[in-house]
Motif scaffolding. Structure first.
Motif, PDB file in Angstrom:
ATOM      1  N   ILE A   1       0.832  -1.206   0.000  1.00 23.67           N
ATOM      2  CA  ILE A   1       0.000   0.000   0.000  1.00 23.67           C
ATOM      3  C   ILE A   1       0.863   1.252   0.000  1.00 23.67           C
ATOM      4  CG2 ILE A   1      -1.511   1.382   1.479  1.00 23.67           C
ATOM      5  CD1 ILE A   1      -3.082  -0.698   0.023  1.00 23.67           C
ATOM      6  N   SER A   2       1.953   1.226   0.757  1.00 27.48           N
ATOM      7  CA  SER A   2       2.789   2.407   0.966  1.00 27.48           C
ATOM      8  C   SER A   2       4.046   2.353   0.112  1.00 27.48           C
ATOM      9  CB  SER A   2       3.179   2.512   2.449  1.00 27.48           C
ATOM     10  OG  SER A   2       4.229   3.425   2.644  1.00 27.48           O
TER      11      SER A   2
ATOM     12  N   THR B   1      -5.094  -9.055  10.450  1.00 28.15           N
ATOM     13  CA  THR B   1      -3.815  -8.488  10.889  1.00 28.15           C
ATOM     14  C   THR B   1      -3.871  -6.977  11.052  1.00 28.15           C
ATOM     15  OG1 THR B   1      -3.019  -8.171   8.619  1.00 28.15           O
ATOM     16  CG2 THR B   1      -2.558 -10.296   9.658  1.00 28.15           C
ATOM     17  N   GLY B   2      -4.862  -6.337  10.422  1.00 32.27           N
ATOM     18  CA  GLY B   2      -4.884  -4.879  10.387  1.00 32.27           C
ATOM     19  C   GLY B   2      -4.079  -4.309   9.240  1.00 32.27           C
ATOM     20  N   TYR B   3      -3.390  -5.177   8.510  1.00 35.10           N
ATOM     21  CA  TYR B   3      -2.610  -4.739   7.350  1.00 35.10           C
ATOM     22  C   TYR B   3      -3.451  -4.863   6.080  1.00 35.10           C
ATOM     23  CZ  TYR B   3       1.418  -5.659  10.441  1.00 35.10           C
ATOM     24  OH  TYR B   3       2.308  -5.676  11.472  1.00 35.10           O
ATOM     25  N   ASP B   4      -3.084  -4.057   5.102  1.00 27.40           N
ATOM     26  CA  ASP B   4      -3.673  -4.153   3.771  1.00 27.40           C
ATOM     27  C   ASP B   4      -2.570  -4.324   2.741  1.00 27.40           C
ATOM     28  OD1 ASP B   4      -6.061  -3.692   4.973  1.00 27.40           O
ATOM     29  OD2 ASP B   4      -6.583  -1.913   3.837  1.00 27.40           O
ATOM     30  N   VAL B   5      -2.920  -4.910   1.595  1.00 27.18           N
ATOM     31  CA  VAL B   5      -2.050  -4.923   0.422  1.00 27.18           C
ATOM     32  C   VAL B   5      -2.869  -4.393  -0.747  1.00 27.18           C
ATOM     33  CG1 VAL B   5      -0.573  -6.806   1.208  1.00 27.18           C
ATOM     34  CG2 VAL B   5      -2.632  -7.321  -0.111  1.00 27.18           C
ATOM     35  N   GLY B   6      -2.177  -3.929  -1.787  1.00 28.40           N
ATOM     36  CA  GLY B   6      -2.857  -3.331  -2.921  1.00 28.40           C
ATOM     37  C   GLY B   6      -2.802  -4.208  -4.158  1.00 28.40           C
TER      38      GLY B   6
ATOM     39  N   CYS C   1      -6.786  -4.974  -0.308  1.00 26.88           N
ATOM     40  CA  CYS C   1      -7.252  -6.220   0.294  1.00 26.88           C
ATOM     41  C   CYS C   1      -6.741  -6.299   1.718  1.00 26.88           C
ATOM     42  CB  CYS C   1      -6.747  -7.428  -0.495  1.00 26.88           C
ATOM     43  SG  CYS C   1      -7.374  -7.531  -2.180  1.00 26.88           S
ATOM     44  N   SER C   2      -7.603  -6.666   2.634  1.00 29.28           N
ATOM     45  CA  SER C   2      -7.183  -6.862   4.016  1.00 29.28           C
ATOM     46  C   SER C   2      -6.511  -8.219   4.168  1.00 29.28           C
ATOM     47  CB  SER C   2      -8.373  -6.746   4.968  1.00 29.28           C
ATOM     48  OG  SER C   2      -9.401  -7.639   4.583  1.00 29.28           O
ATOM     49  N   VAL C   3      -5.548  -8.291   5.091  1.00 31.66           N
ATOM     50  CA  VAL C   3      -4.726  -9.484   5.276  1.00 31.66           C
ATOM     51  C   VAL C   3      -5.193 -10.236   6.517  1.00 31.66           C
ATOM     52  CG1 VAL C   3      -2.386 -10.377   5.585  1.00 31.66           C
ATOM     53  CG2 VAL C   3      -2.777  -8.321   4.184  1.00 31.66           C
ATOM     54  N   TRP C   4      -5.687 -11.449   6.321  1.00 32.71           N
ATOM     55  CA  TRP C   4      -6.130 -12.321   7.412  1.00 32.71           C
ATOM     56  C   TRP C   4      -5.184 -13.516   7.505  1.00 32.71           C
ATOM     57  CZ3 TRP C   4     -11.069 -11.590   9.945  1.00 32.71           C
ATOM     58  CH2 TRP C   4     -11.785 -10.487   9.472  1.00 32.71           C
ATOM     59  N   TYR C   5      -5.075 -14.105   8.713  1.00 35.08           N
ATOM     60  CA  TYR C   5      -4.155 -15.241   8.849  1.00 35.08           C
ATOM     61  C   TYR C   5      -4.690 -16.283   9.820  1.00 35.08           C
ATOM     62  CZ  TYR C   5      -2.498 -13.975  13.547  1.00 35.08           C
ATOM     63  OH  TYR C   5      -2.413 -13.730  14.910  1.00 35.08           O
ATOM     64  N   ILE C   6      -4.154 -17.505   9.640  1.00 39.84           N
ATOM     65  CA  ILE C   6      -4.378 -18.595  10.579  1.00 39.84           C
ATOM     66  C   ILE C   6      -3.067 -19.358  10.706  1.00 39.84           C
ATOM     67  CG2 ILE C   6      -5.181 -20.190   8.783  1.00 39.84           C
ATOM     68  CD1 ILE C   6      -7.035 -21.462  10.815  1.00 39.84           C
ATOM     69  N   ASP C   7      -2.703 -19.738  11.922  1.00 40.37           N
ATOM     70  CA  ASP C   7      -1.506 -20.550  12.151  1.00 40.37           C
ATOM     71  C   ASP C   7      -1.880 -22.029  12.071  1.00 40.37           C
ATOM     72  OD1 ASP C   7       0.164 -18.384  12.447  1.00 40.37           O
ATOM     73  OD2 ASP C   7       0.013 -18.332  14.630  1.00 40.37           O
TER      74      ASP C   7
ATOM     75  N   ALA D   1       0.480  -0.878  12.232  1.00 39.26           N
ATOM     76  CA  ALA D   1      -0.575  -1.137  11.241  1.00 39.26           C
ATOM     77  C   ALA D   1      -0.705   0.013  10.252  1.00 39.26           C
ATOM     78  CB  ALA D   1      -1.902  -1.380  11.953  1.00 39.26           C
ATOM     79  N   MET D   2      -0.480   1.242  10.706  1.00 37.72           N
ATOM     80  CA  MET D   2      -0.653   2.385   9.819  1.00 37.72           C
ATOM     81  C   MET D   2       0.344   2.377   8.667  1.00 37.72           C
ATOM     82  SD  MET D   2       0.899   5.395  12.255  1.00 37.72           S
ATOM     83  CE  MET D   2       0.541   6.641  11.024  1.00 37.72           C
ATOM     84  N   HIS D   3       1.454   1.615   8.786  1.00 37.03           N
ATOM     85  CA  HIS D   3       2.413   1.515   7.686  1.00 37.03           C
ATOM     86  C   HIS D   3       1.834   0.772   6.486  1.00 37.03           C
ATOM     87  CE1 HIS D   3       6.205   2.046  10.423  1.00 37.03           C
ATOM     88  NE2 HIS D   3       5.404   3.106  10.404  1.00 37.03           N
ATOM     89  N   HIS D   4       0.795  -0.005   6.744  1.00 38.78           N
ATOM     90  CA  HIS D   4       0.237  -0.848   5.681  1.00 38.78           C
ATOM     91  C   HIS D   4      -1.275  -0.652   5.558  1.00 38.78           C
ATOM     92  CE1 HIS D   4       4.138  -2.749   5.411  1.00 38.78           C
ATOM     93  NE2 HIS D   4       4.106  -2.977   6.707  1.00 38.78           N
ATOM     94  N   GLN D   5      -1.714   0.576   5.780  1.00 39.20           N
ATOM     95  CA  GLN D   5      -3.121   0.902   5.608  1.00 39.20           C
ATOM     96  C   GLN D   5      -3.261   2.051   4.618  1.00 39.20           C
ATOM     97  OE1 GLN D   5      -4.582   1.711   9.562  1.00 39.20           O
ATOM     98  NE2 GLN D   5      -4.840  -0.458  10.047  1.00 39.20           N
ATOM     99  N   PRO D   6      -4.321   2.048   3.817  1.00 43.55           N
ATOM    100  CA  PRO D   6      -4.497   3.115   2.828  1.00 43.55           C
ATOM    101  C   PRO D   6      -4.829   4.446   3.481  1.00 43.55           C
ATOM    102  CG  PRO D   6      -6.401   1.668   2.867  1.00 43.55           C
ATOM    103  CD  PRO D   6      -5.387   1.038   3.759  1.00 43.55           C
TER     104      PRO D   6
END
Length: 729
Positions: free
Chosen positions: A377-378, A438-443, A470-476, A516-521
């Protein structure tokens, strides 16, 4: 033993079949003996043979009588380029003596050539073969040199960087019609003069049939074909693959099974189904009609030993390195994703998932059926560190329509599995119940996939030219096992399928969390979504109609609280020229935008006088003159296509002086309260889009100032009217 010519014409169908088997290197000992007898006994057979071989551009290659072997990196990895006379097949034949030829080597040339071809092609040995060949070369050196097979390209050992390709080709080894390339090297590069680039992934054996045709006998190749080489063809033991402007891969197993994968463009594939045992015993013709398929981007088909076509569900991209592509290099780390499959039938799709080990980086291709790319995103921070270098799956973007799809990801080691979900979609239950946001996004950087998106172009690097987030979700996943993912909810046209990434669990847990703000729009970037904003005060309802009279949420008014006749004005907040309205829109002195509250609706779907719009991000404000509790805010937009879409946020301020309007995050929005989020992308394009923000009986505010932040798009909204209604106690 002297054989007299026989002028009777042999069965050309039988002879042609035998010659084809010889040329392709598939003739049995019995077939070689049968062909030998035909050539010895019949002049017409020899003449036909010569014409056939000349037509295939193979015979002349064998006049050289020179072993052409390239040992390119010692014995461990070697590429062997051979002609047919290097075969060790033995046998016997007989030729007329050299003096029996006519002086001009004219009328009887075909007889001599056919005899020599039989000697050299079939490999039938006589005691003085070398002496005979030597004598022929001495007497016909000029003719033989003039008849050398056509050079069709250049061979290079190993992968060659694009920037040094021109220089490398000058030093490369020529390849000619008739060459057989047998390589154990990991990569062998062939540059055909027609414009086709081919990579052989060893061990592979390939025969060069003509300047525009090769036969893959065994192994794997990939091809990138320029426009000048459209029609370039790759034959296999059971199929023919003809390029129609593309990048594709072909693989032939020892059993003869052929896999064809299209990475870009399209190919025509032809194959023939083998008759069943019952058909062989019956009177039904043994050769069934050829089957043809047009394979487009993302499709992968397997032709079995029986000549049946089957869908290939997944391929690993490192098995098919493309010429000049970064994906040609296999990752050093152990894979995390072993396989992927779904519950779709061949009737539903012929596309194959592509597994890219270690390939999740900036500008990584996102889907097999779109030229979209993943990006951070950034511009400053790029992709989240926990995702970088992960294994990822390229799914089919069009699977967004499959409402019952189940995608199974088979993990080969403990892993953190990520799902990248389009922020324009509601979060499906299977994702929210098992995965963590995760609170992160990707573009996503999109190309001009359709006419409606003809202006979109791919760019390079993070944070630029992004159309989606797109928001980033995860499962371990602590043990190697399959993980099942579900469908989008609901399936919808103006969305994309989710992405899938996996990294080793140990690696993921060792990476320190990032802010999180590093990877949010940023607000106004065109990528904003509710997940990175505070809870709004108001709820939003939307609708679409073709005429104003059809609207059910209320019609535009010239008597609302914010009407121009009451003395209120909308002003464009240009921030020193940073956010300027489109030059064709009307803006008065002091940045007043009269079209927003004049009570006049658009007269047609492309009314330039009665609409107010930006090309990109925009901001405009409304001073209510006093703190006012609001009942609702109505926004209307009108256009024949995608300028009807609304995508903005509304903010309210209670202070007498309007706070700063240049904020880009909710944290920096000092003095402002998020009133509502509006997005009509779920509606069909065109016509009238209407939205209404309401907060029930309690109302909104009181606010003194309102601020609209229009999200950046290449074709932003044609705003026809904004009506604001005061709350009635």
């Amino acid at each position: 033993m002297d054989h007299q010519p026989n002028n009777s014409m042999p069965d050309h169908q039988e002879l042609e079949m035998l010659l084809a088997m010889v040329v392709l290197g598939e003739a049995t000992e019995e077939q070689l003996a049968q062909l030998n007898q035909l050539l010895l006994a019949d002049a017409a057979a020899r003449e036909f043979t010569c014409d056939y071989l000349a037509g295939e551009a193979v015979l002349q290659r064998h006049f050289q009588l020179v072993d052409r072997v390239a040992l390119l990196h010692g014995t461990a990895h070697e590429t062997h380029v051979a002609t047919k006379q290097e075969s060790g097949t033995t046998g016997r034949t007989e030729l007329r003596a050299p003096h029996a030829r006519s002086q001009s080597f004219g009328h009887h040339r075909l007889w001599w050539v056919a005899g020599l071809a039989a000697c050299l092609l079939i490999g039938i040995a006589i005691a003085n073969r070398d002496q005979l060949a030597s004598l022929w070369i001495q007497q016909n050196a000029a003719t033989a040199n003039a008849n050398l097979p056509e050079r069709v390209g250049t061979l290079l050992a190993g992968a060659t960087p694009r920037e040094s390709l021109v220089e490398a080709l000058q030093q490369g080894r020529p390849i000619r019609v008739g060459d057989t390339i047998d390589t154990n090297q990991e990569i062998t590069y062939l540059h055909f003069d027609c414009g086709a680039e081919v990579l052989l992934v060893g061990p592979t054996q390939l025969s060069v049939v003509s300047p525009m045709r090769a036969k893959l006998l065994q192994g794997t190749l990939t091809a990138r074909v320029s426009e000048s080489a459209h029609g370039f063809r790759v034959d296999t033991p059971n199929s023919k693959v003809t390029d129609l402007g593309t990048e594709f891969g072909v693989s032939v197993a020892e059993s003869g099974v052929t896999d064809t994968v299209v990475f870009s463009g399209k190919v025509a594939m032809e194959y023939r189904e083998i008759p069943t045992e019952h058909e062989v015993k019956s009177e039904i013709a043994l050769r069934r009609p050829s089957q043809s398929h047009l394979l487009t981007e993302g499709i992968a088909l397997r032709v079995t030993e029986d000549g049946l076509a089957e869908r290939i569900v997944s391929v690993t991209r490192s098995d098919y390195p493309l010429p000049g592509a970064a994906l040609a290099l296999k990752p050093d780390a152990a894979p995390v994703i072993r396989d992927v499959w779904d519950n779709l039938s061949t009737r539903d799709t012929s596309k194959a998932y592509q597994i890219v080990h270690g390939g999740f980086v900036e500008d990584a291709p996102a889907f097999v059926d779109r030229k979209y790319q993943w990006n951070g995103i950034s511009e400053t921070y790029g992709l989240p560190k926990m995702l970088r270098g992960g294994d990822y799956i390229m799914p089919f973007c069009d699977d967004k329509y499959q409402d019952r799809i189940e995608v199974t990801v088979d993990l080969v080691q403990p892993a953190r599995l990520f799902v990248l979900m389009d922020n324009r979609l509601s979060v499906p239950e299977w994702l929210s119940s098992r995965f963590t946001d995760t609170g992160y996004d990707v573009g996503i950087d999109e190309d001009d996939f359709s006419v409606e998106r003809s202006w979109q172009k791919l760019d390079k690097g993070p944070g630029v030219s992004l159309e989606r987030s797109c928001s980033v979700w995860y499962i371990d996943v602590p043990e190697p096992q399959p993980v099942v993912l579900g469908a989008l909810d609901p399936p919808i046209h103006w969305r994309v399928m989710y992405g899938i990434v996996a990294v080793p669990l140990e690696t993921a847990m060792a990476i320190a969390p990032e802010p999180a703000m590093h990877h949010q729009p940023k607000i106004g970037s065109g990528l904003i979504h509710p997940g990175v904003l505070p809870e709004p005060v108001a709820d939003c309802e939307i609708e679409r109609a073709l005429k104003v009279e059809q609207l059910t949420l209320g019609k535009p008014s010239d008597d609302d609280f914010a009407a121009a006749k009451r003395g209120l004005v909308f002003r464009a907040e240009t921030l020193g020229g940073q956010f300027m309205p489109h030059p064709d829109t009307l803006m008065l002195e002091n940045n007043v935008a009269p079209a927003l509250n004049d009570g006049l609706t658009a007269r047609n779907y492309d009314d330039l006088e009665r609409n107010f719009w930006y090309n990109g991000q925009g901001r405009f404000s409304l001073d209510l003159q006093r703190p006012t509790k609001l009942q609702s805010i109505h926004t209307y937009s009108t256009h024949w296509l995608d300028r009807s879409f609304q995508n903005f946020t509304v903010w309210g301020a209670r202070s007498e002086a309007m706070p700063a309007v240049d904020f880009e995050t909710a944290t920096d929005a000092e003095g402002w309260e998020l009133v509502g989020i509006v997005n009509t992308d779920v509606l069909d394009p065109g016509g009238i889009h209407a939205s209404i923000l309401t907060a029930g009986e309690s109302g909104m505010g009181p606010y003194r100032h309102l601020l609209w932040i229009i999200e950046s798009t290449d074709r932003s909204t044609f705003f026809s009217e904004i009506d604001v209604y005061e709350h009635q106690e």
